[in-house]
Design a protein around this motif. Structure first.
Motif, PDB file in Angstrom:
ATOM      1  N   SER A  83     -20.316  -3.863  -0.317  1.00 32.49           N
ATOM      2  CA  SER A  83     -21.646  -4.136   0.215  1.00 32.49           C
ATOM      3  C   SER A  83     -22.558  -4.562  -0.925  1.00 32.49           C
ATOM      4  N   GLU A  84     -23.802  -4.782  -0.601  1.00 32.10           N
ATOM      5  CA  GLU A  84     -24.775  -5.138  -1.633  1.00 32.10           C
ATOM      6  C   GLU A  84     -25.025  -3.962  -2.581  1.00 32.10           C
ATOM      7  N   PHE A  85     -24.577  -2.776  -2.215  1.00 28.88           N
ATOM      8  CA  PHE A  85     -24.803  -1.575  -3.028  1.00 28.88           C
ATOM      9  C   PHE A  85     -23.674  -1.318  -4.011  1.00 28.88           C
ATOM     10  N   GLY A  86     -22.500  -1.915  -3.740  1.00 29.66           N
ATOM     11  CA  GLY A  86     -21.371  -1.715  -4.632  1.00 29.66           C
ATOM     12  C   GLY A  86     -20.056  -1.983  -3.942  1.00 29.66           C
ATOM     13  N   GLU A  87     -19.019  -1.399  -4.501  1.00 32.65           N
ATOM     14  CA  GLU A  87     -17.669  -1.630  -3.990  1.00 32.65           C
ATOM     15  C   GLU A  87     -16.861  -0.348  -4.079  1.00 32.65           C
ATOM     16  N   PHE A  88     -16.010  -0.151  -3.076  1.00 36.21           N
ATOM     17  CA  PHE A  88     -15.111   1.006  -3.019  1.00 36.21           C
ATOM     18  C   PHE A  88     -13.725   0.509  -2.643  1.00 36.21           C
ATOM     19  N   ARG A  89     -12.705   1.082  -3.315  1.00 39.44           N
ATOM     20  CA  ARG A  89     -11.307   0.794  -2.968  1.00 39.44           C
ATOM     21  C   ARG A  89     -10.504   2.084  -3.083  1.00 39.44           C
ATOM     22  N   LEU A  90      -9.584   2.262  -2.146  1.00 34.67           N
ATOM     23  CA  LEU A  90      -8.654   3.389  -2.179  1.00 34.67           C
ATOM     24  C   LEU A  90      -7.277   2.862  -1.816  1.00 34.67           C
ATOM     25  N   ASP A  91      -6.294   3.183  -2.659  1.00 36.66           N
ATOM     26  CA  ASP A  91      -4.906   2.817  -2.393  1.00 36.66           C
ATOM     27  C   ASP A  91      -4.021   4.008  -2.712  1.00 36.66           C
ATOM     28  N   ALA A  92      -3.023   4.249  -1.876  1.00 37.08           N
ATOM     29  CA  ALA A  92      -2.053   5.323  -2.118  1.00 37.08           C
ATOM     30  C   ALA A  92      -0.666   4.771  -1.809  1.00 37.08           C
ATOM     31  N   ARG A  93       0.294   5.149  -2.645  1.00 34.72           N
ATOM     32  CA  ARG A  93       1.668   4.680  -2.437  1.00 34.72           C
ATOM     33  C   ARG A  93       2.640   5.721  -2.975  1.00 34.72           C
ATOM     34  N   GLU A  94       3.843   5.680  -2.434  1.00 38.79           N
ATOM     35  CA  GLU A  94       4.926   6.531  -2.915  1.00 38.79           C
ATOM     36  C   GLU A  94       5.713   5.739  -3.948  1.00 38.79           C
ATOM     37  N   ALA A  95       5.975   6.353  -5.109  1.00 38.26           N
ATOM     38  CA  ALA A  95       6.696   5.655  -6.174  1.00 38.26           C
ATOM     39  C   ALA A  95       7.404   6.654  -7.078  1.00 38.26           C
ATOM     40  N   GLU A  96       8.725   6.520  -7.191  1.00 38.84           N
ATOM     41  CA  GLU A  96       9.517   7.291  -8.133  1.00 38.84           C
ATOM     42  C   GLU A  96       9.266   8.802  -8.066  1.00 38.84           C
ATOM     43  N   GLY A  97       9.414   9.370  -6.881  1.00 39.57           N
ATOM     44  CA  GLY A  97       9.295  10.813  -6.714  1.00 39.57           C
ATOM     45  C   GLY A  97       7.885  11.347  -6.784  1.00 39.57           C
ATOM     46  N   ALA A  98       6.916  10.469  -6.602  1.00 40.93           N
ATOM     47  CA  ALA A  98       5.520  10.897  -6.679  1.00 40.93           C
ATOM     48  C   ALA A  98       4.674  10.064  -5.718  1.00 40.93           C
ATOM     49  N   VAL A  99       3.469  10.534  -5.502  1.00 38.59           N
ATOM     50  CA  VAL A  99       2.463   9.766  -4.786  1.00 38.59           C
ATOM     51  C   VAL A  99       1.427   9.353  -5.822  1.00 38.59           C
ATOM     52  N   GLU A 100       1.118   8.073  -5.834  1.00 34.86           N
ATOM     53  CA  GLU A 100       0.120   7.547  -6.765  1.00 34.86           C
ATOM     54  C   GLU A 100      -1.103   7.105  -5.975  1.00 34.86           C
ATOM     55  N   ILE A 101      -2.255   7.555  -6.435  1.00 33.93           N
ATOM     56  CA  ILE A 101      -3.514   7.244  -5.772  1.00 33.93           C
ATOM     57  C   ILE A 101      -4.414   6.542  -6.772  1.00 33.93           C
ATOM     58  N   GLU A 102      -5.023   5.462  -6.334  1.00 33.77           N
ATOM     59  CA  GLU A 102      -6.011   4.765  -7.152  1.00 33.77           C
ATOM     60  C   GLU A 102      -7.292   4.631  -6.352  1.00 33.77           C
TER      61      GLU A 102
END
Length: 141
Positions: A83-102
């Motif tokens: 939006s005009e106020f900023g930006e947000f992103r969330l991603d989650a994935r399973e990789a090599e025996g773990a869950v990675e969140i960004e």
């Protein structure tokens, strides 16, 4: 020392338990941020400008090891809110025996005028909904 250089803080740690039991499952939230609406936009409207401080960026990169004998049952859906106020992103994935969140959150403005507050509040509420999603593990003992 450059006072105008961005401040960056990095840390690494281990937590023996970050999920809560829900029947046969373990559940956890994907981020340490929560309740931004309560912090930044608790009222349905404002009469005075909202001071957000200096424009800033917040990033999280989290790696959660999948518990032994467990499997990932559910991951948060990727989310975007720009939006005009900023930006947000969330991603989650399973990789090599773990869950990675960004997670990425950027505030582009230092102030929200009362006339812009409803749109700002809607943006913050969309972020809150995204970070309320759960990572779910099944089969853990």
């Amino acid at each position: 020392f450059d006072r105008n250089a961005p401040v960056e803080l990095r840390y690494e740690g281990e937590a023996p338990q970050v999920a809560s039991a829900a029947g046969e499952e373990l559940r956890m939230r994907p981020s340490s941020i929560s309740n931004l609406g309560r912090i930044f936009a608790p009222s349905p409207r404002r009469e005075h400008p909202l001071d957000l401080g200096i424009p800033s960026i917040y990033e999280e990169r989290i790696r959660v090891r999948i518990p032994e004998d467990a499997r990932v049952v559910g991951l948060p859906e990727s989310a975007r809110a720009k939006s005009e106020f900023g930006e947000f992103r969330l991603d989650a994935r399973e990789a090599e025996g773990a869950v990675e969140i960004e997670l990425f959150l950027r505030f582009d403005r230092d102030r929200v005028e009362p006339s812009d507050y409803p749109a700002f509040r809607a943006w913050i509420e969309a972020i809150d909904q995204s970070v309320q999603q759960q990572i779910t593990f099944g089969g853990a003992r």
